[in-house]
Scaffold this active site. Sequence first.
Site, PDB file in Angstrom:
ATOM      1  N   CYS A  40       4.951  -6.900   4.650  1.00 57.31           N
ATOM      2  CA  CYS A  40       4.652  -7.530   3.356  1.00 57.31           C
ATOM      3  C   CYS A  40       5.920  -8.061   2.713  1.00 57.31           C
ATOM      4  CB  CYS A  40       3.949  -6.535   2.428  1.00 57.31           C
ATOM      5  SG  CYS A  40       2.283  -6.087   2.960  1.00 57.31           S
ATOM      6  N   CYS A  78      -3.630  -1.368  31.485  1.00 61.48           N
ATOM      7  CA  CYS A  78      -3.089  -2.317  30.510  1.00 61.48           C
ATOM      8  C   CYS A  78      -4.196  -2.826  29.580  1.00 61.48           C
ATOM      9  CB  CYS A  78      -2.442  -3.489  31.233  1.00 61.48           C
ATOM     10  SG  CYS A  78      -1.804  -4.766  30.121  1.00 61.48           S
ATOM     11  N   CYS A 100       4.937   2.050   3.951  1.00 62.93           N
ATOM     12  CA  CYS A 100       6.308   2.173   4.454  1.00 62.93           C
ATOM     13  C   CYS A 100       6.956   3.442   3.919  1.00 62.93           C
ATOM     14  CB  CYS A 100       7.127   0.949   4.052  1.00 62.93           C
ATOM     15  SG  CYS A 100       6.473  -0.607   4.691  1.00 62.93           S
ATOM     16  N   CYS A 108      -4.193  -7.136  23.223  1.00 61.07           N
ATOM     17  CA  CYS A 108      -2.866  -6.594  22.939  1.00 61.07           C
ATOM     18  C   CYS A 108      -1.868  -7.717  22.647  1.00 61.07           C
ATOM     19  CB  CYS A 108      -2.359  -5.755  24.107  1.00 61.07           C
ATOM     20  SG  CYS A 108      -0.775  -4.952  23.779  1.00 61.07           S
ATOM     21  N   CYS A 164       6.839  -1.501  27.446  1.00 58.83           N
ATOM     22  CA  CYS A 164       5.586  -0.788  27.217  1.00 58.83           C
ATOM     23  C   CYS A 164       5.321   0.201  28.353  1.00 58.83           C
ATOM     24  CB  CYS A 164       4.428  -1.789  27.126  1.00 58.83           C
ATOM     25  SG  CYS A 164       2.803  -0.998  26.925  1.00 58.83           S
ATOM     26  N   CYS A 224      -1.885  -3.405  20.798  1.00 59.69           N
ATOM     27  CA  CYS A 224      -0.936  -3.746  19.736  1.00 59.69           C
ATOM     28  C   CYS A 224      -1.539  -4.850  18.869  1.00 59.69           C
ATOM     29  CB  CYS A 224       0.381  -4.213  20.347  1.00 59.69           C
ATOM     30  SG  CYS A 224       1.524  -4.985  19.180  1.00 59.69           S
ATOM     31  N   CYS A 239       1.650  -6.405  14.231  1.00 60.14           N
ATOM     32  CA  CYS A 239       1.942  -6.332  12.791  1.00 60.14           C
ATOM     33  C   CYS A 239       3.388  -6.663  12.469  1.00 60.14           C
ATOM     34  CB  CYS A 239       1.593  -4.948  12.247  1.00 60.14           C
ATOM     35  SG  CYS A 239       2.677  -3.614  12.815  1.00 60.14           S
ATOM     36  N   HIS A 280       6.142  -5.776  25.055  1.00 58.61           N
ATOM     37  CA  HIS A 280       5.652  -5.916  26.432  1.00 58.61           C
ATOM     38  C   HIS A 280       6.725  -5.560  27.463  1.00 58.61           C
ATOM     39  CE1 HIS A 280       3.094  -7.491  29.601  1.00 58.61           C
ATOM     40  NE2 HIS A 280       4.030  -8.323  29.999  1.00 58.61           N
ATOM     41  N   CYS A 313       0.816  -1.214   0.000  1.00 56.52           N
ATOM     42  CA  CYS A 313       0.000   0.000   0.000  1.00 56.52           C
ATOM     43  C   CYS A 313       0.847   1.260   0.000  1.00 56.52           C
ATOM     44  CB  CYS A 313      -0.926   0.002   1.214  1.00 56.52           C
ATOM     45  SG  CYS A 313      -0.025   0.113   2.781  1.00 56.52           S
ATOM     46  N   CYS A 338       3.996  -2.554  10.090  1.00 58.91           N
ATOM     47  CA  CYS A 338       3.000  -2.107   9.105  1.00 58.91           C
ATOM     48  C   CYS A 338       2.462  -0.725   9.510  1.00 58.91           C
ATOM     49  CB  CYS A 338       1.863  -3.132   9.008  1.00 58.91           C
ATOM     50  SG  CYS A 338       0.744  -2.862   7.609  1.00 58.91           S
ATOM     51  N   CYS A 382       8.425  -0.081  19.010  1.00 57.52           N
ATOM     52  CA  CYS A 382       7.396   0.940  18.799  1.00 57.52           C
ATOM     53  C   CYS A 382       7.232   1.863  20.006  1.00 57.52           C
ATOM     54  CB  CYS A 382       6.055   0.280  18.484  1.00 57.52           C
ATOM     55  SG  CYS A 382       6.098  -0.823  17.052  1.00 57.52           S
ATOM     56  N   CYS A 420       2.759   8.534  20.565  1.00 61.78           N
ATOM     57  CA  CYS A 420       2.306   8.340  19.186  1.00 61.78           C
ATOM     58  C   CYS A 420       2.630   6.926  18.705  1.00 61.78           C
ATOM     59  CB  CYS A 420       2.944   9.378  18.266  1.00 61.78           C
ATOM     60  SG  CYS A 420       2.219   9.378  16.611  1.00 61.78           S
TER      61      CYS A 420
END
Length: 374
Positions: free
Chosen positions: A160, A260, A65, A266, A235, A296, A299, A232, A62, A194, A275, A287
């Site tokens: 992908c 949590c 990335c 998640c 986080c 989560c 992905c 985890h 898509c 992703c 992330c 963000c």
Amino acid sequence: MNKKDFKRVQDRLGGVSRRDFMKLCSTLAATMALSTTVAPKIANAITSPTRPPVIWIHGSECTGCSMSLLRSEHPTLETLIFDLISLDFHETLSAGAGHQAEEALHKSVSENAGKFILVIEGAIPLANEGIFCRIAGHNFVDVVKDIGEQAGAVIAIGSCATWGGVAAMDPNPTGCVGVDEVLPDTQVIALPGCPPNPYNLLSTIIHYLTFKKMPALDDENRPKFAYGRLIHEHCERRPHFDNGRFARKFGDEGHRQGYCLYYLGCKGPVTHANCSTSQFGDAGSGCWPVGIGHPCFGCAEKGVGFNVPQFTTSPVIHTTPVAGHAPITVERGEGASSGSSALMAGIAGAAIGAGAVFTAKLGGKEDKNENKEA
């Protein structure tokens, strides 16, 4: 980096000071979990006029990335592609089109054979000899084989390209696969997600330019600096998990309190990514999905994202036992007494037992006081 080289970089970067430039190099080193003492090496690598170019091609995807890359601000896109890395070809960002774009691509490949870094975004369809993704009259699978075999290094960016991602979801009628299945004799560096964080790509490329090799990889060929730990583990909501405070429904009291999200499905306990620490879009703290109240999706983990239903709970690999401190007194020059050793063993056993009980509790019935602090 001598003064002449820096003057050339300074002109390209719009008058950036040497101090700020070295701060950027130190930040890149820290991102790769390296000592800041390698910052001068990074500076020399990214200012070298002979650094190998980056060629970026697209398959079944898509373009998310690339869109993530467009939103990077430190550095900005133009600084990234013109000054830090030499992006010779990118189908989405190309000013040319048609025969002109293809000519630019193959010219760069032939002039830099064995040196260029190939970045592949998107899965590769294999069904019916790959006819479901064609570029410039060629099946994408053939393009990957042709260019990939001439590259100095190959990076699969996004889930992908790494293992098929959303394009390979069951029943996968187009037979989409990851790059490693098309280039089995080539080490393909995997940057799943992703989309993945654009700085994971930048840091991987800079490491290659600096040390002439890829960073340390795990058994899935993912850079350990970005994928070496489970979400985890770092986080921002982990303290709530450890204290048994969970959201049970979107919008309930626990959800509003920032508890949590484990019971909302998640996948952080089984997903390796950074992330929560790197986050996205240079938009400030919070963000990323969990930061804005969504569990989560997993992905970045093969067999999880796009495979496991969103709201099912995942197994927990790492739990935190109840904390405790052993009141041990050791006399100078002597080891621990038999009494203190026994006490330590008892506390350790209690901690292990508490961890086991806590793990078992995760799969138990809902506690009516789940969202109330003890």
